[in-house]
Write a protein that holds these residues in place. Structure first.
Motif, mmCIF file in Angstrom:
data_model
loop_
_atom_site.group_PDB
_atom_site.id
_atom_site.type_symbol
_atom_site.label_atom_id
_atom_site.label_comp_id
_atom_site.label_asym_id
_atom_site.label_seq_id
_atom_site.Cartn_x
_atom_site.Cartn_y
_atom_site.Cartn_z
ATOM 1 N N VAL A 1 -5.492 4.189 -1.737
ATOM 2 C CA VAL A 1 -5.725 3.305 -0.595
ATOM 3 C C VAL A 1 -7.054 3.639 0.084
ATOM 4 C CG1 VAL A 1 -4.901 2.815 1.755
ATOM 5 C CG2 VAL A 1 -3.294 2.789 -0.173
ATOM 6 N N ALA B 1 -7.228 4.176 7.703
ATOM 7 C CA ALA B 1 -7.528 3.785 6.321
ATOM 8 C C ALA B 1 -6.452 2.856 5.784
ATOM 9 C CB ALA B 1 -7.655 5.026 5.442
ATOM 10 N N TRP B 2 -5.209 3.093 6.165
ATOM 11 C CA TRP B 2 -4.104 2.267 5.690
ATOM 12 C C TRP B 2 -4.132 0.879 6.326
ATOM 13 C CZ3 TRP B 2 -0.233 3.810 2.163
ATOM 14 C CH2 TRP B 2 -0.415 5.103 1.667
ATOM 15 N N ALA C 1 0.851 -1.185 0.000
ATOM 16 C CA ALA C 1 0.000 0.000 0.000
ATOM 17 C C ALA C 1 0.885 1.231 0.000
ATOM 18 C CB ALA C 1 -0.904 -0.004 1.234
ATOM 19 N N ARG D 1 -6.731 -0.616 7.537
ATOM 20 C CA ARG D 1 -7.919 -1.310 7.020
ATOM 21 C C ARG D 1 -7.634 -1.908 5.640
ATOM 22 N NH1 ARG D 1 -11.043 2.831 6.373
ATOM 23 N NH2 ARG D 1 -11.305 3.024 8.627
ATOM 24 N N PHE D 2 -6.948 -1.162 4.805
ATOM 25 C CA PHE D 2 -6.592 -1.642 3.469
ATOM 26 C C PHE D 2 -5.691 -2.873 3.574
ATOM 27 C CE2 PHE D 2 -4.035 -1.819 -0.352
ATOM 28 C CZ PHE D 2 -4.927 -1.520 -1.370
ATOM 29 N N ASP E 1 -7.742 -5.945 4.862
ATOM 30 C CA ASP E 1 -8.648 -6.455 3.830
ATOM 31 C C ASP E 1 -7.879 -7.094 2.678
ATOM 32 O OD1 ASP E 1 -10.775 -5.524 5.299
ATOM 33 O OD2 ASP E 1 -11.090 -3.728 4.086
ATOM 34 N N GLY E 2 -6.625 -6.658 2.476
ATOM 35 C CA GLY E 2 -5.864 -7.137 1.329
ATOM 36 C C GLY E 2 -5.128 -8.432 1.546
ATOM 37 N N GLY F 1 -10.286 1.693 -0.622
ATOM 38 C CA GLY F 1 -10.489 0.349 -0.092
ATOM 39 C C GLY F 1 -9.960 -0.732 -1.018
ATOM 40 N N PHE F 2 -9.619 -1.870 -0.426
ATOM 41 C CA PHE F 2 -9.062 -2.967 -1.213
ATOM 42 C C PHE F 2 -10.099 -3.589 -2.133
ATOM 43 C CE2 PHE F 2 -8.207 -7.523 -1.733
ATOM 44 C CZ PHE F 2 -6.977 -7.463 -2.379
#
Length: 276
Positions: A112, A159-160, A59, A162-163, A166-167, A115-116
């Motif tokens: 990013v 946000a980072w 990311a 979370r990405f 999820d990734g 969202g992924f």
């Protein structure tokens, strides 16, 4: 592997400068007026013990400083970087070609914060990042416009993380390098769905507090947190780096002497592994 095609607007800008990383094993084009990759990128790359056949997501890949170093350290690993800045993403694509990595390294222009799931990609075995260090411009002297994205996380550290969560697949690993004073934030944010933390402090000198931390987490992991020995970057011998740090920065060593795991790429084990 497909790499991002630079837009005509990006191509029209001045040619970047070229630097050598990892003891000359990596050639890296960087914008002369933009953020310049340094030690943090090298340490993050050294902490990713991906195995042949595994897939790594970064990311905020910038021009590909971390991805190219992982690729050289870890043959047979496929790498995808996500970068919001069109100019940096285009340089990331060029750097893949420059280092003969275009078949297994891609630089994708995307945000990013989107969202992924919006990328339409399968989850990865590893998700790594060197996120922007600050959430608000009031925390530091305003950076130059070309460097702002590397320093300011418009949507915050949440946000980072979370990405990254999820990734990565269940049992997959997340590695982040960040400011040491944000360790509590990282553990809280990643701890919502991850565990098996392994933390390595990065100290400028042995008698100075850590300024950086490398944090590894396992999605769904439940093993106890492990505090690893600190990496000390400098001593007072007159050398630029300690022998350990120099070996890592030049690609002669990783961040741990343990041999890579023999687990298959599809393993879902949740025990923490040392960084590197």
């Amino acid at each position: 592997m497909t790499v991002a095609s630079p837009s005509s607007a990006v191509v029209a800008q001045a040619e970047p400068t070229e630097n050598a990383l990892l003891g000359g094993k990596v050639r890296l084009l960087q914008a002369a007026d933009g953020y310049r990759a340094g030690m943090d990128a090298a340490l993050l790359a050294a902490a990713v013990a991906a195995q042949p056949g595994q897939r790594v997501l970064e990311a905020g890949c910038g021009v590909g400083a971390v991805l190219t170093q992982i690729a050289v350290r870890r043959p047979g690993v496929a790498l995808t970087g996500i970068e919001r800045d069109a100019r940096a993403a285009a340089l990331g694509a060029r750097n893949a070609v420059l280092n003969g990595l275009e078949d297994r390294m891609a630089a994708v222009q995307a945000d990013v914060a989107g969202g992924f799931a919006a990328l339409g990609l399968e989850r990865f075995d590893w998700a790594v990042s060197n996120p922007p260090f600050f959430d608000h411009e009031t925390a530091l002297r305003p950076p130059a416009p070309a460097k702002r994205g590397a320093w300011i996380a418009d949507d915050g550290l949440a946000a980072w993380t979370r990405f990254l969560i999820d990734g990565v697949r269940d049992g997959g690993r997340i590695v982040v390098i960040h400011r040491a004073d944000r360790l509590a934030d990282l553990l809280a944010l990643l701890g919502e769905r991850c565990g098996s933390f392994a933390i390595r402090p990065i100290q400028p000198f042995a008698d100075h507090p850590a300024k950086r931390v490398l944090v590894q987490a396992v999605r769904g992991g439940r093993a106890p947190l492990t505090l690893l020995p600190a990496l000390v970057l400098h001593d007072r011998s007159g050398a630029k780096h300690t022998a350990e740090a120099e070996a890592i920065l030049t690609g002669k060593a990783g961040l741990d002497s343990e041999k890579p795991s023999s687990q298959s790429p599809k393993s879902t084990g949740t025990q923490a592994k040392p960084l590197g």
